[in-house]
Design a protein around this motif. Structure first.
Motif, short mmCIF file in Angstrom:
data_model
loop_
_atom_site.label_atom_id
_atom_site.label_comp_id
_atom_site.label_asym_id
_atom_site.label_seq_id
_atom_site.Cartn_x
_atom_site.Cartn_y
_atom_site.Cartn_z
N VAL A 166 0.82 -1.22 0.04
CA VAL A 166 -0.16 0.00 0.04
C VAL A 166 0.87 1.11 -0.04
O VAL A 166 2.21 1.13 0.42
CB VAL A 166 -0.96 0.06 1.09
CG1 VAL A 166 -2.37 -1.15 1.13
CG2 VAL A 166 -0.14 0.22 2.24
N ARG A 167 0.31 2.23 -0.40
CA ARG A 167 0.96 3.71 -0.16
C ARG A 167 -0.15 4.52 -0.12
O ARG A 167 -1.43 4.49 -0.33
CB ARG A 167 1.59 3.95 -1.56
CG ARG A 167 0.74 4.36 -2.71
CD ARG A 167 1.38 4.79 -3.95
NE ARG A 167 0.76 5.34 -5.09
CZ ARG A 167 0.99 5.80 -6.29
NH1 ARG A 167 2.40 5.88 -6.42
NH2 ARG A 167 0.46 6.02 -7.09
N ASN A 168 0.32 5.85 0.47
CA ASN A 168 -0.49 6.99 0.75
C ASN A 168 -0.19 8.16 -0.29
O ASN A 168 1.02 8.61 0.03
CB ASN A 168 -0.14 7.53 2.08
CG ASN A 168 -1.44 8.38 2.47
OD1 ASN A 168 -1.94 9.08 1.71
ND2 ASN A 168 -1.46 8.79 3.91
N ARG A 169 -1.17 8.45 -1.16
CA ARG A 169 -0.89 9.71 -2.15
C ARG A 169 -1.81 10.48 -1.84
O ARG A 169 -3.07 10.42 -1.92
CB ARG A 169 -0.96 9.15 -3.54
CG ARG A 169 0.20 8.44 -3.94
CD ARG A 169 1.70 9.59 -4.20
NE ARG A 169 2.78 8.90 -3.95
CZ ARG A 169 3.59 8.58 -4.94
NH1 ARG A 169 2.90 8.85 -6.03
NH2 ARG A 169 4.82 7.92 -4.64
N GLU A 170 -1.39 11.76 -1.22
CA GLU A 170 -2.52 12.90 -1.27
C GLU A 170 -3.72 12.42 -0.23
O GLU A 170 -4.83 12.81 -0.52
CB GLU A 170 -3.02 13.42 -2.57
CG GLU A 170 -1.79 13.99 -3.27
CD GLU A 170 -2.30 14.43 -4.97
OE1 GLU A 170 -3.38 14.52 -5.14
OE2 GLU A 170 -1.33 14.71 -5.51
N ASP A 171 -3.30 11.82 0.83
CA ASP A 171 -4.34 11.36 1.90
C ASP A 171 -5.23 10.37 1.17
O ASP A 171 -6.52 10.21 1.81
CB ASP A 171 -5.12 12.50 2.38
CG ASP A 171 -4.23 13.45 3.27
OD1 ASP A 171 -3.32 12.94 3.88
OD2 ASP A 171 -4.46 14.66 3.20
N GLN A 172 -4.76 9.65 0.26
CA GLN A 172 -5.62 8.36 -0.25
C GLN A 172 -4.88 7.19 -0.27
O GLN A 172 -3.67 7.25 -0.84
CB GLN A 172 -6.10 8.86 -1.76
CG GLN A 172 -6.61 7.67 -2.65
CD GLN A 172 -8.15 7.30 -2.01
OE1 GLN A 172 -8.92 8.21 -2.07
NE2 GLN A 172 -8.06 6.06 -1.75
N PRO A 218 -7.14 2.75 -6.00
CA PRO A 218 -7.58 3.31 -4.64
C PRO A 218 -8.43 2.59 -3.54
O PRO A 218 -9.00 1.74 -3.94
CB PRO A 218 -8.43 4.47 -5.13
CG PRO A 218 -8.87 4.37 -6.43
CD PRO A 218 -7.99 3.38 -6.90
N LEU A 219 -7.99 2.86 -2.38
CA LEU A 219 -8.76 2.04 -1.15
C LEU A 219 -9.69 2.92 -0.77
O LEU A 219 -9.26 3.83 0.22
CB LEU A 219 -7.87 1.56 -0.17
CG LEU A 219 -6.94 0.42 -0.70
CD1 LEU A 219 -5.96 -0.08 0.42
CD2 LEU A 219 -7.84 -0.91 -0.95
N SER A 220 -11.05 2.76 -0.98
CA SER A 220 -11.91 3.65 -0.51
C SER A 220 -12.40 3.41 0.80
O SER A 220 -12.77 2.23 1.19
CB SER A 220 -12.92 3.76 -1.43
OG SER A 220 -14.19 4.62 -0.86
N LEU A 221 -12.21 4.39 2.00
CA LEU A 221 -12.64 4.02 3.14
C LEU A 221 -14.16 4.65 3.53
O LEU A 221 -14.51 4.69 4.55
CB LEU A 221 -11.78 4.69 4.09
CG LEU A 221 -10.10 4.12 4.09
CD1 LEU A 221 -9.42 4.80 5.25
CD2 LEU A 221 -10.19 2.42 4.36
N SER A 222 -14.85 5.16 2.56
CA SER A 222 -16.00 5.52 2.40
C SER A 222 -17.04 4.80 2.70
O SER A 222 -17.04 3.69 2.23
CB SER A 222 -16.13 6.37 1.30
OG SER A 222 -17.61 7.15 1.40
N THR A 223 -17.95 5.19 3.76
CA THR A 223 -19.14 4.05 3.94
C THR A 223 -20.43 5.11 3.43
O THR A 223 -21.52 4.68 4.06
CB THR A 223 -19.18 3.86 5.39
OG1 THR A 223 -19.37 4.96 6.23
CG2 THR A 223 -17.94 3.16 5.84
#
Length: 116
Positions: A9-15, A108-113
């Motif tokens: 995994v990586r974190n790009r621009e808070d994503q 992208p890994l969406s953490l949105s619910t």
């Protein structure tokens, strides 16, 4: 034979994003492979990542060991060290199964619910 799956995994621009590849026949996948006799699942994860993606990262945390039923392999899912330094995409020729060119990219890994 048991299986190993290295997850990068990586974190790009808070994503948060996870490394995946497009297999020319089987679609989008994570790197995975067989744990060889006498090999640990950690070592197999590191080896498979190098063979299939052409990158060297250390396995840092065992996320999950899972077996659907006793007749099937145990899957070891390893979180690898972060891939923040890796390019946005690349191609790698993997010699498995007679040789195939894999295209790597970040999903992208969406953490949105959100539910609408």
């Amino acid at each position: 034979m048991n299986k190993a799956c290295p997850v990068v995994v990586r974190n790009r621009e808070d994503q948060f994003e996870v490394l995946v590849f497009r297999h020319p026949i089987a679609g989008i996948q994570l790197v995975k492979g067989t744990v060889e006799p006498g090999e640990s699942s950690r070592s197999a994860s590191e080896r498979e990542l190098e063979e299939e993606a052409g990158i060297k990262l250390k396995a840092e945390h065992l996320l999950l060991e899972w077996q659907r039923n006793p007749e099937e392999p145990t899957w070891a899912i390893w979180l690898m060290e972060p891939g923040d330094h890796l390019p946005d995409c690349w191609d790698h020729y993997c010699e498995d199964d007679g040789g195939r060119l894999f295209h790597y990219f970040w999903h992208p890994l969406s953490l949105s619910t959100d539910s609408e």
